[in-house]
Motif scaffolding. Structure first.
Motif: not given
Length: 191
Positions: A155-156, A138
């Motif tokens: 988001e992620k 990440y």
């Protein structure tokens, strides 16, 4: 009435557009000081107001300036934006498996009168347990580097969030319900 956002945050701009708000962007030059000895809700409001005042000093009468500041708080420790990949990894390791608070301060200043309105929002966020490999991947993506607490829920970073209690938009960086209430007090009625 002209509205100016005192932030370069693309996420905040996107949320203002979602609210149906026509606005211009004029980023503040104010640097946040997370070491000030204030309760977190007062700290984010002070930062938001300083940003709005900075831009209001460069704006015309008839303008409303919106300032905002978001911080992540875990057991009394304040996490702003990470200054390095190492700091981002440290933040994510600390948040792993823990519940933390996301606190956003809002300030709206009416340039013609100098009148201001402020508020804040707190959302509880619970992270699942993160492996070091997940954190490393990440951080390597670059996504956490401009976000308080080193993650973006929109988001992620959403992959790490087990649950939230409170305003989702606050975690993104702009509690739109509270902002709409402030704008209404300032005479701006959105659809």
């Amino acid at each position: 009435m002209k509205i100016v956002l005192a932030s370069a945050s693309l996420r905040r701009q996107e949320l203002l557009r979602q609210m149906g708000c026509a606005f211009e962007v004029l980023p503040s030059t104010v640097q946040e000081d997370n070491t000030l000895k204030l309760p977190t809700d007062e700290l984010v409001v002070a930062h938001a107001k300083a940003k709005a005042m900075d831009v209001a000093g460069r704006s015309l009468d008839g303008t409303l300036v919106i300032g905002a500041d978001t911080l992540v708080v875990l057991n009394g420790q304040v996490f702003g934006k990470p200054r390095s990949q190492i700091e981002a990894k440290d933040m994510l390791n600390a948040l792993s498996g823990q519940e933390h608070k996301v606190v956003t301060g809002l300030a709206v200043i009416q340039c013609s009168s100098g009148h201001s309105w402020t508020d804040f929002s707190i959302t509880q966020v619970k992270f699942g347990h993160l492996s070091q490999e997940e954190i490393d991947r990440y951080v390597a993506s670059g996504e956490p580097m401009d976000k308080a607490g080193a993650y973006g829920i929109q988001e992620k970073g959403a992959l790490f969030v087990e649950s939230i209690h409170g305003c989702y938009f606050n975690v993104v960086g702009l509690p739109i319900y509270k902002l709409a209430k402030i704008l209404k007090k300032a005479g701006v009625f959105l659809p």
